[in-house]
Scaffold this motif. Structure first.
Motif, mmCIF file in Angstrom:
data_model
loop_
_atom_site.group_PDB
_atom_site.id
_atom_site.type_symbol
_atom_site.label_atom_id
_atom_site.label_comp_id
_atom_site.label_asym_id
_atom_site.label_seq_id
_atom_site.Cartn_x
_atom_site.Cartn_y
_atom_site.Cartn_z
ATOM 1 N N HIS A 110 -17.108 -79.741 73.803
ATOM 2 C CA HIS A 110 -16.387 -78.548 74.237
ATOM 3 C C HIS A 110 -16.643 -77.435 73.228
ATOM 4 O O HIS A 110 -16.439 -77.600 72.024
ATOM 5 N N GLY A 111 -17.111 -76.296 73.732
ATOM 6 C CA GLY A 111 -17.451 -75.182 72.863
ATOM 7 C C GLY A 111 -18.881 -75.196 72.369
ATOM 8 O O GLY A 111 -19.290 -74.274 71.650
ATOM 9 N N ALA A 112 -19.661 -76.215 72.741
ATOM 10 C CA ALA A 112 -21.075 -76.235 72.354
ATOM 11 C C ALA A 112 -21.790 -75.026 72.939
ATOM 12 O O ALA A 112 -21.469 -74.564 74.039
ATOM 13 N N ARG A 113 -22.771 -74.523 72.189
ATOM 14 C CA ARG A 113 -23.511 -73.328 72.628
ATOM 15 C C ARG A 113 -24.967 -73.485 72.208
ATOM 16 O O ARG A 113 -25.243 -73.738 71.029
ATOM 17 N N VAL A 114 -25.873 -73.354 73.180
ATOM 18 C CA VAL A 114 -27.303 -73.519 72.922
ATOM 19 C C VAL A 114 -28.046 -72.401 73.631
ATOM 20 O O VAL A 114 -27.781 -72.126 74.806
ATOM 21 N N VAL A 115 -28.975 -71.765 72.937
ATOM 22 C CA VAL A 115 -29.810 -70.737 73.557
ATOM 23 C C VAL A 115 -31.154 -71.361 73.916
ATOM 24 O O VAL A 115 -31.830 -71.946 73.060
ATOM 25 N N LEU A 116 -31.528 -71.242 75.200
ATOM 26 C CA LEU A 116 -32.798 -71.760 75.693
ATOM 27 C C LEU A 116 -33.748 -70.594 75.923
ATOM 28 O O LEU A 116 -33.419 -69.648 76.654
ATOM 29 N N GLU A 117 -34.917 -70.663 75.325
ATOM 30 C CA GLU A 117 -35.910 -69.606 75.507
ATOM 31 C C GLU A 117 -36.692 -69.848 76.797
ATOM 32 O O GLU A 117 -36.862 -70.994 77.226
ATOM 33 N N PRO A 118 -37.163 -68.786 77.426
ATOM 34 C CA PRO A 118 -37.957 -68.971 78.640
ATOM 35 C C PRO A 118 -39.323 -69.546 78.313
ATOM 36 O O PRO A 118 -39.885 -69.281 77.252
ATOM 37 N N ALA A 119 -39.834 -70.354 79.210
ATOM 38 C CA ALA A 119 -41.206 -70.844 79.094
ATOM 39 C C ALA A 119 -42.091 -69.839 79.828
ATOM 40 O O ALA A 119 -42.304 -69.947 81.029
ATOM 41 N N GLY A 120 -42.568 -68.844 79.123
ATOM 42 C CA GLY A 120 -43.303 -67.758 79.750
ATOM 43 C C GLY A 120 -42.433 -66.532 79.864
ATOM 44 O O GLY A 120 -41.564 -66.274 79.017
ATOM 45 N N ASP A 121 -42.625 -65.763 80.912
ATOM 46 C CA ASP A 121 -41.852 -64.540 81.113
ATOM 47 C C ASP A 121 -40.414 -64.874 81.485
ATOM 48 O O ASP A 121 -40.120 -65.948 82.001
ATOM 49 N N GLY A 122 -39.538 -63.925 81.255
ATOM 50 C CA GLY A 122 -38.142 -64.110 81.614
ATOM 51 C C GLY A 122 -37.219 -63.912 80.439
ATOM 52 O O GLY A 122 -37.642 -63.555 79.339
ATOM 53 N N SER A 123 -35.946 -64.163 80.677
ATOM 54 C CA SER A 123 -34.917 -63.937 79.670
ATOM 55 C C SER A 123 -34.381 -65.253 79.137
ATOM 56 O O SER A 123 -34.388 -66.267 79.847
#
Length: 245
Positions: free
Chosen positions: A192-205
């Motif tokens: 609970h409260g975990a936060r992960v940023v996933l980068e795009p594979a190629g174009d995108g946000s």
């Protein structure tokens, strides 16, 4: 019978995907259970006609925040035809969304009750109500193409996802990878409260993934998940999902 891995990629928009989901018969055990629940019914809903089909996602097709649960409840979404509608989990979740300005009203009772979500969409890794709320790994994997395609169709606007519970968290990673985001290895642990940023594979946000305890009665009745805790995660996720000025 068309399989999800064949039908899902053909959906050109979310309305088409939702319609295809609602016709799925790919998992015999789940088909039997959802239909049996619709025939026997809970006493308090004995006079109601159950949906008793797969329950599609719900919310605008340009949502920037996606909430991912587990599966429809046998006498909630399986009865009403809408995710998080007609049961206590939906009561808790929609009240919290309304409190942070993301829902038009604090209740979610039936398909025609006028509920509108603002920038948010509901979905689940499994679209049929499972016995004991426990889909099998094979059922989860069979249903995955629907989630992958939903993520792909939302990708132009999607900026954050909240996984409601460990099942949704774990089911999301292969779907996110297939939909075009890079998944860290080892996979981040749920909390609970975990936060992960996933980068795009190629174009995108980039996409920010949040963990939140599920809004099940077991969690909300015991205080493991309080309304304040839920509102806190939703507010943080919405901040991450909101367009930058």
């Amino acid at each position: 019978m068309t399989e999800p891995h064949e039908a899902a990629p053909e959906a050109a928009h979310l309305a088409g995907l939702d319609a295809a989901v609602s016709r799925c018969h790919a998992c015999p055990r789940l088909v039997a259970w959802r239909e049996e629940a619709g025939r026997t019914r809970r006493r308090s809903f004995a006079d109601e006609e159950y949906w008793a089909r797969p329950v599609p996602g719900f919310g605008p097709d340009d949502a920037s925040l996606l909430l991912v649960g587990l599966a429809p409840a046998a006498h909630g979404g399986n009865r009403t035809g809408r995710m998080f509608t007609g049961d206590r989990s939906g009561d808790v979740l929609v009240a919290a969304l309304h409190a942070v300005g993301l829902a038009s009203q604090p209740t979610s009772e039936r398909l025609d009750d006028g509920l509108r979500l603002h920038g948010v969409r509901f979905t689940a890794p499994v679209h049929c109500a499972p016995p004991d709320n426990r889909p099998t790994p094979a059922e989860r994997d069979t249903c995955r193409p629907w989630l992958v395609r939903e993520l792909q169709l939302l990708r132009p606007t999607l900026r954050a996802v909240v996984a409601l519970g460990a099942f949704g968290w774990q089911a999301l990673f292969p779907a996110l990878a297939a939909a075009g985001w890079t998944v860290p290895r080892p996979r981040p642990a749920f909390g609970h409260g975990a936060r992960v940023v996933l980068e795009p594979a190629g174009d995108g946000s980039p996409l920010t993934l949040f963990g939140c305890y599920h809004v099940s009665q077991q969690n909300t009745f015991t205080g493991r998940l309080t309304p304040a805790m839920l509102r806190g995660v939703l507010a943080e996720a919405w901040q991450a999902a909101s367009p930058r000025s």
